[in-house]
Write an enzyme that holds these catalytic residues in place. Structure first.
Site, mmCIF file in Angstrom:
data_model
loop_
_atom_site.group_PDB
_atom_site.id
_atom_site.type_symbol
_atom_site.label_atom_id
_atom_site.label_comp_id
_atom_site.label_asym_id
_atom_site.label_seq_id
_atom_site.Cartn_x
_atom_site.Cartn_y
_atom_site.Cartn_z
ATOM 1 N N LYS A 11 45.973 -14.362 -33.197
ATOM 2 C CA LYS A 11 44.588 -14.625 -32.788
ATOM 3 C C LYS A 11 44.535 -15.945 -31.994
ATOM 4 O O LYS A 11 45.487 -16.243 -31.269
ATOM 5 C CB LYS A 11 43.658 -14.608 -34.005
ATOM 6 C CG LYS A 11 43.835 -13.302 -34.802
ATOM 7 C CD LYS A 11 42.784 -13.037 -35.835
ATOM 8 C CE LYS A 11 43.107 -11.719 -36.531
ATOM 9 N NZ LYS A 11 42.063 -11.309 -37.479
ATOM 10 N N HIS A 98 40.731 -4.573 -30.507
ATOM 11 C CA HIS A 98 40.622 -5.253 -31.806
ATOM 12 C C HIS A 98 39.144 -5.424 -32.151
ATOM 13 O O HIS A 98 38.312 -5.668 -31.265
ATOM 14 C CB HIS A 98 41.319 -6.620 -31.734
ATOM 15 C CG HIS A 98 41.500 -7.234 -33.086
ATOM 16 N ND1 HIS A 98 40.461 -7.853 -33.744
ATOM 17 C CD2 HIS A 98 42.565 -7.282 -33.913
ATOM 18 C CE1 HIS A 98 40.897 -8.276 -34.929
ATOM 19 N NE2 HIS A 98 42.172 -7.940 -35.057
ATOM 20 N N GLU A 170 42.342 -0.960 -38.777
ATOM 21 C CA GLU A 170 41.970 -2.212 -39.438
ATOM 22 C C GLU A 170 40.525 -2.108 -39.907
ATOM 23 O O GLU A 170 39.597 -2.317 -39.110
ATOM 24 C CB GLU A 170 42.097 -3.383 -38.455
ATOM 25 C CG GLU A 170 43.494 -3.565 -37.911
ATOM 26 C CD GLU A 170 43.694 -4.984 -37.379
ATOM 27 O OE1 GLU A 170 44.577 -5.666 -37.912
ATOM 28 O OE2 GLU A 170 42.958 -5.412 -36.483
ATOM 29 N N GLY A 176 40.684 -10.702 -42.757
ATOM 30 C CA GLY A 176 40.434 -12.106 -43.045
ATOM 31 C C GLY A 176 39.628 -12.349 -44.312
ATOM 32 O O GLY A 176 39.162 -13.448 -44.557
HETATM 33 P P1 13P Z 1 44.166 -10.646 -41.505
HETATM 34 O O1 13P Z 1 45.584 -10.214 -41.777
HETATM 35 O O2 13P Z 1 44.003 -12.106 -41.392
HETATM 36 O O3 13P Z 1 43.206 -9.979 -42.430
HETATM 37 O O4 13P Z 1 43.824 -10.100 -40.005
HETATM 38 C C1 13P Z 1 44.062 -8.774 -39.720
HETATM 39 C C2 13P Z 1 43.922 -8.591 -38.261
HETATM 40 O O5 13P Z 1 42.828 -8.633 -37.718
HETATM 41 C C3 13P Z 1 45.137 -8.388 -37.471
HETATM 42 O O6 13P Z 1 44.836 -7.957 -36.180
#
Ligand code: 13P
Length: 252
Positions: A11, A98, A170, A176
């Site tokens: 990110k 995403h 996801e 997160g």
């Molecule tokens: P986290 O692993 O921090 O939950 O994030 C997942 C994500 O968005 C990966 O693209």
């Protein structure tokens, strides 16, 4: 046999020096300790693409991804980065769709279709992300929601490029938040995604498309998630920012 892929999504984290340090550590640990044939993909900020590609060149199991690309090929689009520019750094993948791009930058199906086209034209592979918000899951509508995310964007996907397509599921409520989908919840959705892919592209092609799970993946839950028959790897956010933790996920 489907390919297995563990992708790190940094990110908007790490400055240039910190990114080089993290990438060097991950590449070293993967080379020394991670067996098997899973591919490791590092989705890094644009500023790191070229340097990380160079560091990763020593290991054919490690590839580099961009987290986004422009819908346009070139020209007067100040602040944008084209797929061709990304490919010229040696990166091989682009994350498309995403949930953070969909939510904060209003990327809809039309935009995402263009980004996939641009990625393919530049000879790279899209990692196309899907996933429902909590409100949709609470209503029991997650299968329908994810199917329409896939159908909206992939109905025009060229069959000749299916060998390059990677999906990532996801669930937004697991990103997160520390709240991972259970292995059973994730497996059920991955199986559903595979039936949508079967309807779009046929059984044989659908069986070969890797589907990664993302959302609070950690070393402690990775083994169970990756043991599910339709989970072919992970897309890892927070836990990919620590080399040891990410390497342990790769081992899983
Ligand atoms: P986290 O692993 O921090 O939950 O994030 C997942 C994500 O968005 C990966 O693209």
């Amino acid at each position: 046999m489907r390919r297995r892929i563990i992708a790190a999504n940094w990110k908007m984290n790490k400055n240039y020096q910190q990114g080089l340090e993290l990438a060097s550590e991950v590449i070293q640990i993967v080379a020394d300790e991670v067996n098997g044939n899973a591919e490791v993909v590092l989705a890094v900020p644009f500023i790191h693409l070229q340097a990380v590609t160079r560091l990763a060149a020593s290991n054919s199991r490690i590839a580099v991804a961009a987290q986004n690309c422009s819908t346009e090929t070139e020209g007067a689009y100040t602040g944008e980065t084209s797929a061709g520019q990304i490919a010229s750094t040696g990166a091989r993948y682009v994350l498309v769709g995403h949930s953070e791009r969909r939510e904060y930058f209003n990327e809809d199906g039309v935009v995402l279709m263009r980004k996939i086209e641009q990625t393919l034209q530049a000879s790279m592979a899209p990692i196309f992300c899907c996933g429902e918000p909590l409100s949709i899951r609470d209503q029991g509508q997650e299968n329908k929601f994810v199917a329409s995310q896939l159908n909206d964007v992939l109905s025009t996907y060229p069959k000749a490029d299916l060998h390059r397509l990677v999906l990532a599921y996801e669930p937004i409520w697991a990103i997160g938040t520390g709240r991972t989908a259970t292995a059973a919840q994730a497996q059920a959705m991955h199986a559903h995604i595979r039936t949508v892919l079967t309807d779009l592209f046929g059984e044989n092609a659908a069986q070969l498309i890797p589907i990664l799970y993302g959302g609070s993946v950690k070393a402690s839950n990775a083994v169970e998630l990756f043991a599910q028959p339709d989970i072919d790897g992970g897309l890892v956010g927070g836990a990919s920012l620590q080399s040891r933790e990410f390497a342990n996920i790769c081992k899983a």
